[in-house]
Scaffold this motif. Structure first.
Motif, PDB file in Angstrom:
ATOM      1  N   ILE A  45       4.090  -8.074 -19.137  1.00 11.36           N
ATOM      2  CA  ILE A  45       5.475  -8.426 -19.452  1.00 11.36           C
ATOM      3  C   ILE A  45       6.414  -7.972 -18.334  1.00 11.36           C
ATOM      4  N   VAL A  46       6.196  -6.753 -17.832  1.00  9.59           N
ATOM      5  CA  VAL A  46       7.052  -6.246 -16.746  1.00  9.59           C
ATOM      6  C   VAL A  46       6.844  -7.073 -15.479  1.00  9.59           C
ATOM      7  N   LEU A  47       5.611  -7.406 -15.161  1.00 13.00           N
ATOM      8  CA  LEU A  47       5.345  -8.243 -13.987  1.00 13.00           C
ATOM      9  C   LEU A  47       5.967  -9.628 -14.164  1.00 13.00           C
ATOM     10  N   GLY A  48       5.817 -10.193 -15.360  1.00 12.51           N
ATOM     11  CA  GLY A  48       6.414 -11.505 -15.632  1.00 12.51           C
ATOM     12  C   GLY A  48       7.930 -11.475 -15.552  1.00 12.51           C
ATOM     13  N   GLY A  49       8.543 -10.399 -16.047  1.00 10.03           N
ATOM     14  CA  GLY A  49       9.999 -10.259 -15.946  1.00 10.03           C
ATOM     15  C   GLY A  49      10.469 -10.162 -14.510  1.00 10.03           C
ATOM     16  N   THR A  50       9.705  -9.448 -13.694  1.00 11.01           N
ATOM     17  CA  THR A  50      10.054  -9.323 -12.280  1.00 11.01           C
ATOM     18  C   THR A  50       9.987 -10.669 -11.578  1.00 11.01           C
ATOM     19  N   VAL A  51       8.905 -11.388 -11.796  1.00 12.48           N
ATOM     20  CA  VAL A  51       8.743 -12.709 -11.165  1.00 12.48           C
ATOM     21  C   VAL A  51       9.785 -13.686 -11.693  1.00 12.48           C
ATOM     22  N   SER A  52      10.035 -13.659 -12.992  1.00  7.25           N
ATOM     23  CA  SER A  52      11.041 -14.560 -13.571  1.00  7.25           C
ATOM     24  C   SER A  52      12.428 -14.300 -12.999  1.00  7.25           C
ATOM     25  N   GLY A  53      12.779 -13.036 -12.877  1.00  3.93           N
ATOM     26  CA  GLY A  53      14.080 -12.703 -12.293  1.00  3.93           C
ATOM     27  C   GLY A  53      14.185 -13.166 -10.854  1.00  3.93           C
ATOM     28  N   ALA A  54      13.085 -13.019 -10.101  1.00  4.55           N
ATOM     29  CA  ALA A  54      13.079 -13.445  -8.701  1.00  4.55           C
ATOM     30  C   ALA A  54      13.177 -14.962  -8.571  1.00  4.55           C
ATOM     31  N   ILE A  55      12.781 -15.693  -9.583  1.00  5.62           N
ATOM     32  CA  ILE A  55      12.869 -17.160  -9.557  1.00  5.62           C
ATOM     33  C   ILE A  55      14.206 -17.639 -10.125  1.00  5.62           C
ATOM     34  N   ILE A  56      14.625 -17.056 -11.241  1.00  2.24           N
ATOM     35  CA  ILE A  56      15.805 -17.560 -11.950  1.00  2.24           C
ATOM     36  C   ILE A  56      17.113 -17.242 -11.242  1.00  2.24           C
ATOM     37  N   LEU A  57      17.269 -16.021 -10.712  1.00  2.00           N
ATOM     38  CA  LEU A  57      18.556 -15.677 -10.096  1.00  2.00           C
ATOM     39  C   LEU A  57      18.888 -16.533  -8.876  1.00  2.00           C
ATOM     40  N   PRO A  58      17.958 -16.837  -7.974  1.00  2.00           N
ATOM     41  CA  PRO A  58      18.317 -17.751  -6.877  1.00  2.00           C
ATOM     42  C   PRO A  58      18.707 -19.148  -7.363  1.00  2.00           C
ATOM     43  N   ILE A  59      18.078 -19.609  -8.448  1.00  2.00           N
ATOM     44  CA  ILE A  59      18.452 -20.916  -9.004  1.00  2.00           C
ATOM     45  C   ILE A  59      19.878 -20.861  -9.545  1.00  2.00           C
ATOM     46  N   LEU A  60      20.183 -19.799 -10.299  1.00  2.00           N
ATOM     47  CA  LEU A  60      21.547 -19.643 -10.821  1.00  2.00           C
ATOM     48  C   LEU A  60      22.559 -19.493  -9.691  1.00  2.00           C
ATOM     49  N   GLN A  61      22.182 -18.761  -8.666  1.00  2.00           N
ATOM     50  CA  GLN A  61      23.086 -18.574  -7.529  1.00  2.00           C
ATOM     51  C   GLN A  61      23.367 -19.906  -6.833  1.00  2.00           C
ATOM     52  N   SER A  62      22.342 -20.726  -6.679  1.00  2.00           N
ATOM     53  CA  SER A  62      22.559 -22.013  -6.011  1.00  2.00           C
ATOM     54  C   SER A  62      23.363 -22.982  -6.882  1.00  2.00           C
ATOM     55  N   LEU A  63      23.263 -22.850  -8.203  1.00  2.00           N
ATOM     56  CA  LEU A  63      24.018 -23.726  -9.095  1.00  2.00           C
ATOM     57  C   LEU A  63      25.479 -23.302  -9.246  1.00  2.00           C
ATOM     58  N   PHE A  64      25.710 -22.003  -9.420  1.00  2.00           N
ATOM     59  CA  PHE A  64      27.046 -21.533  -9.754  1.00  2.00           C
ATOM     60  C   PHE A  64      27.810 -20.897  -8.591  1.00  2.00           C
ATOM     61  N   TRP A  65      27.118 -20.308  -7.648  1.00  2.00           N
ATOM     62  CA  TRP A  65      27.793 -19.635  -6.530  1.00  2.00           C
ATOM     63  C   TRP A  65      27.127 -20.008  -5.204  1.00  2.00           C
ATOM     64  N   PRO A  66      27.116 -21.287  -4.849  1.00  2.00           N
ATOM     65  CA  PRO A  66      26.423 -21.687  -3.611  1.00  2.00           C
ATOM     66  C   PRO A  66      27.087 -21.148  -2.346  1.00  2.00           C
ATOM     67  N   GLN A  67      28.364 -20.776  -2.424  1.00  2.00           N
ATOM     68  CA  GLN A  67      29.049 -20.279  -1.241  1.00  2.00           C
ATOM     69  C   GLN A  67      28.706 -18.825  -0.944  1.00  2.00           C
TER      70      GLN A  67
END
Length: 131
Positions: A45-67
């Motif tokens: 679960i901890v490994l999955g959370g780490t990988v998920s965070g590493a994938i999801i935050l860049p996607i959110l950053q590119s969608l909401f704060w691309p600048q």
């Protein structure tokens, strides 16, 4: 567990490796198959959370704060995988998953290894975990 050799602490029958800097003691903690399985699941679960965070935050950053970009002096100031959002997402995902596992264990009443009675007794006599 370790202790100052000058204190000559009681080991409660466990074998002690005497040394000049510190005495060392190992306490075998018996664990059932369910406990071992639960620990493997927690690690996953901890490994999955780490990988998920590493994938999801860049996607959110590119969608909401691309600048938003990292300062130029940082080595991670490039686009794509490995950017600053990936690192921050991994840390946040790790922290969230670890917090979730800890809270689940507390709320479900699962006893930690530090609550094992021989370990509690040894800690009360002065033995401590290695730093």
């Amino acid at each position: 567990m370790v202790a100052n050799p000058q204190r000559k602490l009681d080991a409660s029958g466990y074998p002690v490796s005497r040394g000049t800097q510190q005495d060392e003691l190992s306490v075998p903690v018996p664990r059932c198959a369910g406990c071992r399985s639960r620990n493997r699941l927690s690690a996953a679960i901890v490994l999955g959370g780490t990988v998920s965070g590493a994938i999801i935050l860049p996607i959110l950053q590119s969608l909401f704060w691309p600048q938003l970009t990292a300062p130029g002096w940082l080595i991670v100031s490039h686009e794509g995988i490995g950017n600053l959002a990936t690192g921050i997402g991994a840390v946040l995902g790790f922290a969230a998953a670890l917090l979730g596992v800890v809270l689940h264990r507390r709320l479900s009443g699962i006893r930690s290894l530090n609550a094992y009675p021989p370990v509690v007794t040894l800690r009360q006599t002065g033995w401590r975990h290695p730093a």
